[in-house]
Scaffold this active site. Sequence first.
Site, PDB file in Angstrom:
ATOM      1  N   LEU A 187       0.823  -1.211   0.000  1.00  0.00           N
ATOM      2  CA  LEU A 187       0.000   0.000   0.000  1.00  0.00           C
ATOM      3  C   LEU A 187       0.862   1.267   0.000  1.00  0.00           C
ATOM      4  CD1 LEU A 187      -3.012   0.669   0.220  1.00  0.00           C
ATOM      5  CD2 LEU A 187      -2.639   0.982   2.665  1.00  0.00           C
ATOM      6  N   ASP A 188       0.550   2.199  -0.871  1.00  0.00           N
ATOM      7  CA  ASP A 188       1.207   3.509  -0.922  1.00  0.00           C
ATOM      8  C   ASP A 188       2.698   3.407  -1.215  1.00  0.00           C
ATOM      9  OD1 ASP A 188      -1.270   4.446  -0.193  1.00  0.00           O
ATOM     10  OD2 ASP A 188      -0.753   4.735   1.904  1.00  0.00           O
ATOM     11  N   GLU A 189       3.135   2.255  -1.707  1.00  0.00           N
ATOM     12  CA  GLU A 189       4.568   2.136  -1.979  1.00  0.00           C
ATOM     13  C   GLU A 189       4.869   1.828  -3.437  1.00  0.00           C
ATOM     14  OE1 GLU A 189       6.594  -0.232   0.915  1.00  0.00           O
ATOM     15  OE2 GLU A 189       5.860   1.036   2.542  1.00  0.00           O
TER      16      GLU A 189
END
Lengths: 292, 292, 292, 292
Positions: free
Chosen positions: B235-237
């Site tokens: 997530l978000d990476e």
Amino acid sequence: MDPSTLATLLISCADRRGLVAGLAQVLSGHGANILDSDQHTDRDEGQFFQRIVFDVAELNTDRGTLERAIAEVAARFSMTYGLAYKLGMDGLPNRKHVAIFVSKYDHCLYDLLLRQQAGELNCKLAVIVSNHPDLENVARQFGVPFKLQPKRRDNKHEAEQCELALLQEFHVDLVVLARYMQILSDDFIAKFPGEIINIHHSFLPAFIGGRPYHQAHERGVKLIGATAHYATANLDEGPIIEQDVVRCSHRDEVTDLIRKGRDLEKLVLARAVRCHLDDRVLRYGNKTVVFD
Amino acid sequence: MDPSTLATLLISCADRRGLVAGLAQVLSGHGANILDSDQHTDRDEGQFFQRIVFDVAELNTDRGTLERAIAEVAARFSMTYGLAYKLGMDGLPNRKHVAIFVSKYDHCLYDLLLRQQAGELNCKLAVIVSNHPDLENVARQFGVPFKLQPKRRDNKHEAEQCELALLQEFHVDLVVLARYMQILSDDFIAKFPGEIINIHHSFLPAFIGGRPYHQAHERGVKLIGATAHYATANLDEGPIIEQDVVRCSHRDEVTDLIRKGRDLEKLVLARAVRCHLDDRVLRYGNKTVVFD
Amino acid sequence: MDPSTLATLLISCADRRGLVAGLAQVLSGHGANILDSDQHTDRDEGQFFQRIVFDVAELNTDRGTLERAIAEVAARFSMTYGLAYKLGMDGLPNRKHVAIFVSKYDHCLYDLLLRQQAGELNCKLAVIVSNHPDLENVARQFGVPFKLQPKRRDNKHEAEQCELALLQEFHVDLVVLARYMQILSDDFIAKFPGEIINIHHSFLPAFIGGRPYHQAHERGVKLIGATAHYATANLDEGPIIEQDVVRCSHRDEVTDLIRKGRDLEKLVLARAVRCHLDDRVLRYGNKTVVFD
Amino acid sequence: MDPSTLATLLISCADRRGLVAGLAQVLSGHGANILDSDQHTDRDEGQFFQRIVFDVAELNTDRGTLERAIAEVAARFSMTYGLAYKLGMDGLPNRKHVAIFVSKYDHCLYDLLLRQQAGELNCKLAVIVSNHPDLENVARQFGVPFKLQPKRRDNKHEAEQCELALLQEFHVDLVVLARYMQILSDDFIAKFPGEIINIHHSFLPAFIGGRPYHQAHERGVKLIGATAHYATANLDEGPIIEQDVVRCSHRDEVTDLIRKGRDLEKLVLARAVRCHLDDRVLRYGNKTVVFD
């Protein structure tokens, strides 16, 4: 431009009604003319902040009396406050004494020296402290005392004691860490009575710690940043004063980020220092109020 | 503006000499006219990337022959590549099919719909998928199919299967998560053969996870950001496509950050989607090359 | 967030000592609590400006008495001032009535409608006036009255009379020219008692007049801009409220500048309108003071 | 980072098919490895521009043969081109010789000197020319020859002759007007065979001519700018290389604009000079192509 008869009052306290009028009245009542006033209320925290610039040219009393009256209002409202006159009682400019700590990078140092020379920074550059001899020559060009204080793993405590003594000797109010590559101990920070401003070469809280441009390159960001903040015991986590960013792209290698970052670091640090010197910054909790 | 006879070739491979000349020669040799070419070499990784726009109006052969010749060069240099013609063999525009996933926030949805309507986005908005019925009306105004797919803790797997079926039904090449408030499973991401672009409302990697504007307010930053990235299992990476920031101050409460952030989110997401649709983005590792 | 008991006072006058204290005292004396205050002194012109937000929840008197006291101070210092309560005496929100003038471009119109819907603009969108029927459908979607007022060379005067009547009928305080492609006569501007905000699609004073994106492309600039300003008799020369720019390059054709410019125009116009609606803007001479 | 075996080819000509392939082939055929290539086609003007960076480390021939082959292609396509090797035949860096013209302002001069010292500018700072003696000391600190050439109304022609002789003596390829307060004659510009880059302290074409910060203050703009451009006979109207802006407000007096502008001027001028030195800029008509 500013008349030499100006004074600045910086206030913070729990928000209460009557604060603004109370202060305005006491200043006005003593003949001080309010030239500029900015305030802020943090409603979540119930905190009130104000910056007042006033002219004491036509006081109908003396400074001492005015100061006692201000102290009385401050006590009534449990205010924390600072009062700074443009000129001291001796008629000389009342400038903060600044120490710049550097290691080997010269860009922030040159920038601060040149801005001071251009009259942008209302301070006296009292001393440059470094753990390396490299920048002594730059200090000399600008006529600022340079003190070499090497630091090794095994002399850190003694070195910091020497630095604290230097700061006392030069009556330093503000320490600027201009890409200083050493971490100051909690003890140093606790013992220095003034403020310490650091420039971190990332958009905090992204890329805390070492080699932030390498981290940014690794992550593939499209902007890099710089952050000026007050130093606290927790590294890179102190109250932020100023931040800015610059665009980068896949074309930028780490060396390009470092190059672009130098310009950012200079600008961001200089703006933060300038705001601090003009008594525009109030710390509260881990944040700042920065009046325009 | 662009003639309808354009095609775009996006290439990545290990860097080797002769690559540029090899491709230029095969295109030129078949009568394709190179209008625009941009390339990048990541020297650390030894990777080569190129985007070539060429005109097939005056091919001295047919598309099939040209394609076989490109495939042959690609094989010789172990290239990964994608070839997209402006018009399909049927003479119709060859536009990517896009699904927009939304929850209740309408700002990014409206923004994408209006940009598509204004001709800024070279795509077909195939379907809008939501876990809430709130934005059905917006979809209807713009004549885009709206599919409600509620999600609860206990039906997440089944719901995602339905969504994957929808994406297949609508021939979707790109999913845009336009402030979609559900986390897609690794399984979903792995199974969807196209790309997924997400907008995260912070300057990544700062403020990963939930309520980033609250986190930013708590930290006292002086800029807030938004980041468009490809969705990955972490997530978000995922690889960042575009980021931008806007200035904030002590005056901004969380609601102000949310308001200012809406403008940022719209702009950043739209730029990323536009670049993707114009075949300007190449993923490699956890980064992107975004050609101007 | 803001309590419904707020009021805003906007003041300008020749600078004189005692102003700030005088106002603070009269407000405080009647039980009004000053929440926010910002001021500015133009030293060259000797002009003083102030914006005070105060809470009337715990007045120790009634509004009428407070207003008479304010009027008395204002008279003493020859102030020009405006006082706006969040709620009217009837307990209903005291919102400015806005007319949006449009032609065929829809981006600024949509933007204002969506911001109003999102609660960003503290106003009532009273009426949309256009010289073309194209955007009637948009107006209908958002439930705002749409009035078609065609304009030809030979009916301009009569058309403006009808428009002035419309503005009166809808009690309009502010006209927003949202890429309205007609020039308003001096007479119209003089007769409309409220303010008129226009968006010009260049960084004024560069590229005054028609087709500024074409002019910008011709000149080869590296940034394009947009400017929101109050309309005055001299076209594109009124007091500037807000400006911004976006980067462009040799790659951008005029159509790209127009596309990039749409985003700028929306943002700049919306910020200016929002500042005006929040009583943050003071005109003086051909300039503005815009309080944060 | 860049190997010392690099060369850069900058090309412009009327757009014709086969250009890109023709050049790629001749370079590749002689063993030059193309590392970076960027191109642009101005479709309105039918002009083609390209910048190619290639490595000559593994040429299968000598430089002279390669150069004759390039000249032959160039002749075939009527190209204008420039070829620059990183190292000369003597194995020494092939850096452009730069003269900086200054008057009394030191900020742009210091900035260029420090960037050169930091390795940001790929050039030799050959000479500093000034009509005032004030900055001689700065020149001396950095070890650059300083030549005083006073200018009065009655000696302008003679002074310029001396300056042209100096430029010849120091083999100057590029003149940088770093806030030089004298206007160069058309004759000077025509006679100097290299390029001249000027920094104008406004966002051109706004505020052409003298005292642009005063003009900006008078007009009440909300942003101020700076523009780096090639000097031409028409003052402030030459091809723009780079521009940028910074936000200002009603609080900024002229002295604040001047202070903020100094940072802008430095950054904008340095970026333009850097692009020029890296052979990234192509002039055409009154515009520039600036390759990233």
